[in-house]
Motif scaffolding. Sequence first.
Motif, mmCIF file in Angstrom:
data_model
loop_
_atom_site.group_PDB
_atom_site.id
_atom_site.type_symbol
_atom_site.label_atom_id
_atom_site.label_comp_id
_atom_site.label_asym_id
_atom_site.label_seq_id
_atom_site.Cartn_x
_atom_site.Cartn_y
_atom_site.Cartn_z
ATOM 1 N N MET A 1 -20.692 5.296 18.802
ATOM 2 C CA MET A 1 -21.738 4.507 18.618
ATOM 3 C C MET A 1 -21.272 3.344 17.236
ATOM 4 O O MET A 1 -20.847 4.208 16.259
ATOM 5 N N ILE A 2 -21.133 2.327 17.391
ATOM 6 C CA ILE A 2 -20.854 1.516 16.510
ATOM 7 C C ILE A 2 -21.768 1.172 15.519
ATOM 8 O O ILE A 2 -23.024 0.767 15.731
ATOM 9 N N LYS A 3 -21.488 1.447 14.358
ATOM 10 C CA LYS A 3 -22.135 1.380 13.066
ATOM 11 C C LYS A 3 -22.560 -0.231 12.774
ATOM 12 O O LYS A 3 -21.290 -0.802 12.147
ATOM 13 N N PHE A 4 -23.580 -0.574 12.363
ATOM 14 C CA PHE A 4 -23.723 -2.149 12.116
ATOM 15 C C PHE A 4 -23.541 -2.338 10.418
ATOM 16 O O PHE A 4 -23.861 -1.194 9.888
ATOM 17 N N PRO A 5 -22.498 -2.942 10.240
ATOM 18 C CA PRO A 5 -22.208 -3.224 8.791
ATOM 19 C C PRO A 5 -23.056 -3.680 7.567
ATOM 20 O O PRO A 5 -23.450 -4.743 7.827
ATOM 21 N N SER A 6 -23.478 -2.548 6.963
ATOM 22 C CA SER A 6 -24.697 -3.231 6.130
ATOM 23 C C SER A 6 -24.279 -4.062 5.085
ATOM 24 O O SER A 6 -25.039 -5.081 4.665
ATOM 25 N N LYS A 7 -23.134 -4.131 4.509
ATOM 26 C CA LYS A 7 -22.518 -5.146 3.731
ATOM 27 C C LYS A 7 -22.533 -6.368 4.122
ATOM 28 O O LYS A 7 -22.746 -7.214 3.560
#
Length: 201
Positions: A1-7
């Motif tokens: 699963m691709i993690k959404f980049p919080s930065k």
Amino acid sequence: MIKFPSKLFYISILPSTILYLTILYISNLHNIKLSLVLRDLAQTCGYPIGVGMISNIGILLWGAATSICLFTTFSQKINSDSSKLLLLGGLFSGLLCIDDFFLLHDRYIGPDFLNLTYLAISIFLLVRFRRLLKNIGLFNLVISILFLGLSIFFDGVIQQIFNQSYELTQLIEEGFKFLGITCWLNFWCKASSYALKSGAS
């Protein structure tokens, strides 16, 4: 699963969304049509591509100097003194860019106050970082300040004396300004390159 980049969200998406909505809200308060805010100025006015081109290129060059300085400032490879110089250079370039883009000196704040502010910052820059500037190449910065100073001189003094030759004096004024901006960008590129090379050695 691709993690959404919080930065990416906090650094780019959120601030730009807030800025976008704020501009639309303020424009709406002042009864400015949203289509006029969203569209390009040349497209809205129906002017040819050459209208304002020199000014627009100058703004791009101010922005380039700002970006280069601030990007290099936060590099971990440079020393503290170079970082402070580039931070000041980036903020100063950004201020000049905003002034040119929004015509602060012509419409809102007035040229006298801003010119004195720019002179004070320039003197501080030359005195505070004189040793570092000599190593980088002080001549490039001095030439840039000289051209920009001549532009201000033509705008504030010569145009008043020879007001019947407005187009000619403005041609010379804007020519000095454009040369000054290109030399300004040249210096800060050189300063950034010096900072990175000296930090790596």
